[in-house]
Motif scaffolding. Structure first.
Motif, PDB file in Angstrom:
ATOM      1  N   GLY A 282     -27.225  81.421 -18.057  1.00 21.18           N
ATOM      2  CA  GLY A 282     -26.105  82.300 -17.767  1.00 21.18           C
ATOM      3  C   GLY A 282     -25.850  82.536 -16.298  1.00 21.18           C
ATOM      4  O   GLY A 282     -24.864  83.170 -15.941  1.00 21.18           O
ATOM      5  N   THR A 283     -26.676  81.977 -15.392  1.00 20.60           N
ATOM      6  CA  THR A 283     -26.432  82.209 -13.970  1.00 20.60           C
ATOM      7  C   THR A 283     -25.244  81.420 -13.467  1.00 20.60           C
ATOM      8  O   THR A 283     -24.733  81.700 -12.394  1.00 20.60           O
ATOM      9  N   ALA A 284     -24.802  80.438 -14.231  1.00 23.87           N
ATOM     10  CA  ALA A 284     -23.604  79.700 -13.824  1.00 23.87           C
ATOM     11  C   ALA A 284     -22.336  80.467 -14.142  1.00 23.87           C
ATOM     12  O   ALA A 284     -21.244  80.116 -13.729  1.00 23.87           O
ATOM     13  N   VAL A 285     -22.474  81.563 -14.910  1.00 24.54           N
ATOM     14  CA  VAL A 285     -21.318  82.372 -15.244  1.00 24.54           C
ATOM     15  C   VAL A 285     -20.768  83.008 -13.967  1.00 24.54           C
ATOM     16  O   VAL A 285     -21.514  83.381 -13.070  1.00 24.54           O
TER      17      VAL A 285
ATOM     18  N   GLY B 204     -16.518  87.224 -10.509  1.00 23.23           N
ATOM     19  CA  GLY B 204     -15.098  86.941 -10.614  1.00 23.23           C
ATOM     20  C   GLY B 204     -14.568  86.042  -9.527  1.00 23.23           C
ATOM     21  O   GLY B 204     -13.356  86.035  -9.262  1.00 23.23           O
ATOM     22  N   ALA B 205     -15.440  85.255  -8.862  1.00 22.24           N
ATOM     23  CA  ALA B 205     -14.973  84.374  -7.792  1.00 22.24           C
ATOM     24  C   ALA B 205     -13.981  83.348  -8.319  1.00 22.24           C
ATOM     25  O   ALA B 205     -12.980  83.034  -7.671  1.00 22.24           O
ATOM     26  N   ASP B 206     -14.240  82.816  -9.522  1.00 20.39           N
ATOM     27  CA  ASP B 206     -13.314  81.843 -10.107  1.00 20.39           C
ATOM     28  C   ASP B 206     -11.971  82.489 -10.409  1.00 20.39           C
ATOM     29  O   ASP B 206     -10.910  81.914 -10.152  1.00 20.39           O
ATOM     30  N   VAL B 207     -12.020  83.698 -10.966  1.00 22.55           N
ATOM     31  CA  VAL B 207     -10.777  84.416 -11.281  1.00 22.55           C
ATOM     32  C   VAL B 207      -9.986  84.668 -10.008  1.00 22.55           C
ATOM     33  O   VAL B 207      -8.768  84.484  -9.951  1.00 22.55           O
ATOM     34  N   ARG B 208     -10.683  85.097  -8.959  1.00 22.66           N
ATOM     35  CA  ARG B 208     -10.028  85.381  -7.685  1.00 22.66           C
ATOM     36  C   ARG B 208      -9.389  84.115  -7.110  1.00 22.66           C
ATOM     37  O   ARG B 208      -8.270  84.151  -6.581  1.00 22.66           O
TER      38      ARG B 208
ATOM     39  N   GLY C 156      -3.852  67.612  -5.001  1.00 22.90           N
ATOM     40  CA  GLY C 156      -4.017  68.015  -3.606  1.00 22.90           C
ATOM     41  C   GLY C 156      -4.701  69.350  -3.419  1.00 22.90           C
ATOM     42  O   GLY C 156      -5.035  69.715  -2.291  1.00 22.90           O
ATOM     43  N   HIS C 157      -4.934  70.094  -4.507  1.00 21.54           N
ATOM     44  CA  HIS C 157      -5.631  71.374  -4.384  1.00 21.54           C
ATOM     45  C   HIS C 157      -7.070  71.206  -4.861  1.00 21.54           C
ATOM     46  O   HIS C 157      -7.310  70.765  -5.984  1.00 21.54           O
ATOM     47  N   GLU C 158      -8.011  71.539  -4.009  1.00 21.06           N
ATOM     48  CA  GLU C 158      -9.424  71.430  -4.357  1.00 21.06           C
ATOM     49  C   GLU C 158      -9.976  72.815  -4.694  1.00 21.06           C
ATOM     50  O   GLU C 158      -9.977  73.717  -3.865  1.00 21.06           O
ATOM     51  N   PHE C 159     -10.449  72.961  -5.920  1.00 18.89           N
ATOM     52  CA  PHE C 159     -11.051  74.216  -6.343  1.00 18.89           C
ATOM     53  C   PHE C 159     -12.543  74.219  -6.014  1.00 18.89           C
ATOM     54  O   PHE C 159     -13.190  73.167  -5.992  1.00 18.89           O
ATOM     55  N   ARG C 160     -13.080  75.389  -5.777  1.00 20.38           N
ATOM     56  CA  ARG C 160     -14.475  75.513  -5.362  1.00 20.38           C
ATOM     57  C   ARG C 160     -15.438  75.115  -6.465  1.00 20.38           C
ATOM     58  O   ARG C 160     -16.486  74.544  -6.205  1.00 20.38           O
ATOM     59  N   THR C 161     -15.103  75.429  -7.704  1.00 22.12           N
ATOM     60  CA  THR C 161     -16.010  75.175  -8.819  1.00 22.12           C
ATOM     61  C   THR C 161     -15.249  74.540  -9.975  1.00 22.12           C
ATOM     62  O   THR C 161     -14.018  74.638 -10.062  1.00 22.12           O
ATOM     63  N   GLU C 162     -16.027  73.912 -10.874  1.00 18.89           N
ATOM     64  CA  GLU C 162     -15.413  73.357 -12.077  1.00 18.89           C
ATOM     65  C   GLU C 162     -14.835  74.470 -12.944  1.00 18.89           C
ATOM     66  O   GLU C 162     -13.797  74.295 -13.596  1.00 18.89           O
ATOM     67  N   GLY C 163     -15.497  75.622 -12.968  1.00 23.91           N
ATOM     68  CA  GLY C 163     -15.002  76.743 -13.745  1.00 23.91           C
ATOM     69  C   GLY C 163     -13.638  77.209 -13.271  1.00 23.91           C
ATOM     70  O   GLY C 163     -12.760  77.523 -14.083  1.00 23.91           O
ATOM     71  N   ALA C 164     -13.445  77.252 -11.942  1.00 23.87           N
ATOM     72  CA  ALA C 164     -12.149  77.664 -11.400  1.00 23.87           C
ATOM     73  C   ALA C 164     -11.065  76.653 -11.762  1.00 23.87           C
ATOM     74  O   ALA C 164      -9.945  77.037 -12.123  1.00 23.87           O
TER      75      ALA C 164
END
Length: 465
Positions: free
Chosen positions: A195-198, A202-206, A263-271
């Motif tokens: 669960g630490t990958a959760v 809220g960084a992904d949401v942000r 062209g948009h790079e997201f920080r994580t796969e979750g985002a």
């Protein structure tokens, strides 16, 4: 409340000029103004017209929108929101920092996001330690193994003579207990990692919220494509029609989301997954409620959500979400922000606007979005004053699953928010046309950053009454 932060054009001009090594005198000469006048422009003491701005951009070799970037205004608003949570933070520095160096502003936000994530995970682990019997078992097991190893080791290190059989027995104890201790440690590490990958903070949401905000909650590519190739009529309930619309869009235009995020790079796969899901939902809503017919109906009904839901055979939430995407330049609707929360206050969807930056984890408990749970099926409204800025809020509690015996339904509350200046265009604003204090609720953005220390509903940041 996250007040709107506009990065001054003058600061942007000065920053771009200095970055390119151009003196104020040289730039003034090349665009046909005096150095003193350019200094007033860079100090934001003089307004600047479109033609002059274009000449400055051409001289510096940058596009005109380099001085009016929407993402920089959003970045400044994010920094301002962070600063509100820190008592020692100097006021009014967010916009100048972004103007001076948006890269450093992003570094500050990234550090803040990492700190929030680490803090949230620490709190979550502390909660697990306190309530999960598995951790009690881990602690007991570890202490037992360590005690056994230490006892055997002390006997082996003692000067008392031991025969070979005794020495072998205590040595075997140390080896066996060490092996068991290793197994317990591995199990504990595995449990810690679960669960630490959760997205704890809220960084992904942000990040997805920022992506949608930078696009003004509007994707013209999708709208144009669906207007040129409309879907055939869809039958069934609103949820059935929405699911069918999404499947039809995916089948007809399988690369449409790839084209939007290109062209948009997201920080994580979750985002990235979250962003793609949001875009597919956007496309489904646009297919069910085509832009021009829906906008015309919204204007005609003065944004009456029940009327629009009946006309387009859609749900309250679907209509509310669609209203928040009417952002076509020159053909836009009232600029609504959109929020969805569950009964615990958890934010599951949000579309912010430049005027109303919605909370990430839960809004002020005085907002009408929470009152709706006590009055299901009713559309409630509220004129709320947030640190001197007023907004019209419209909300309703909705159920996503049918009721079953002894099983609670899945409930959410859906809310639209818009600056009070637009309240006259919205049917729900008629109640508050007087703007008297008696019809206004004085509230905050959320408890942590709220300055209203005397609030009886306050949960953080002051003594709880």
């Amino acid at each position: 409340m996250a007040t709107v932060q506009r990065v001054p054009i003058g600061d942007r001009i000065r920053s771009q000029r200095r970055t390119r090594g151009v003196t104020q005198r040289d730039l003034a000469s090349s665009i046909g103004v005096s150095p003193a006048y350019l200094s007033l422009i860079e100090s934001d003491k003089r307004q600047i017209g479109g033609r002059l701005l274009k000449r400055i951009a051409e001289r510096l070799g940058v596009p005109t929108d380099a001085f009016t970037v929407v993402s920089d205004d959003r970045l400044a608003s994010d920094l301002h929101e962070v600063a509100q949570r820190i008592e020692a933070a100097p006021p009014g520095m967010a916009a100048p920092l972004v103007a001076f160096s948006p890269e450093w502003a992003r570094v500050v936000l990234e550090l803040h996001t990492r700190a929030m994530t680490a803090e949230a995970r620490a709190f979550r682990l502390a909660d697990r330690f306190a309530r999960d019997p598995q951790w009690t078992s881990f602690a007991h097991d570890i202490l037992s193994r360590i005690t056994s190893i230490r006892s055997a080791a002390e006997i082996l290190s003692d000067d008392s003579p031991l025969d070979d059989a005794q020495r072998e027995r205590f040595t075997d104890t140390v080896v066996a207990e060490s092996a068991r201790l290793t197994d317990v440690a591995r199990d504990m590490i595995a449990a810690l990692q679960s669960g630490t990958a959760v997205d704890a903070a809220g960084a992904d949401v942000r990040e997805v919220d920022a992506f949608l905000h930078d696009n003004n909650n509007y994707f013209g590519m999708i709208e144009t494509l669906l207007e040129a190739h409309p879907l055939p009529p869809l039958e069934g309930s609103p949820s059935v029609r929405f699911a069918a619309a999404r499947r039809a869009v995916e089948e007809r235009f399988p690369t449409i989301v790839d084209d939007v995020v290109a062209g948009h790079e997201f920080r994580t796969e979750g985002a990235e997954r979250r962003a793609r899901g949001a875009i597919w939902r956007y496309a489904a809503g646009a297919a069910m409620m085509p832009y021009r017919p829906f906008l015309e109906a919204a204007l005609d009904a003065r944004y009456d959500l029940d009327e629009l839901a009946a006309r387009f055979r859609a749900s309250f939430e679907q209509v509310a979400h669609r209203l928040a995407t009417l952002r076509r330049p020159g053909e836009d609707g009232v600029p609504f922000a959109f929020l969805r929360v569950d009964p615990a206050g958890t934010v599951s969807k949000r579309l912010s606007t430049a005027a109303l930056r919605l909370p990430l984890f839960g809004a002020c408990p005085l907002w009408v979005v929470y009152e709706t749970f006590a009055q299901p099926g009713r559309t409630l409204s509220q004129m709320v004053d947030l640190d001197g800025e007023r907004f019209l809020l419209v909300a309703r509690a909705v159920e996503k699953t049918p009721r079953r015996q002894a099983q609670p339904p899945t409930r959410f509350s859906v809310m639209l928010g818009v600056a009070a200046e637009h309240a006259g265009d919205v049917i729900y604003g008629d109640t508050y046309i007087s703007h008297r204090d008696s019809v206004v609720t004085y509230a905050g953005y959320e408890c942590l950053s709220c300055k209203r220390a005397g609030c009886q509903q306050r949960a953080h940041g002051a003594e709880v009454v």
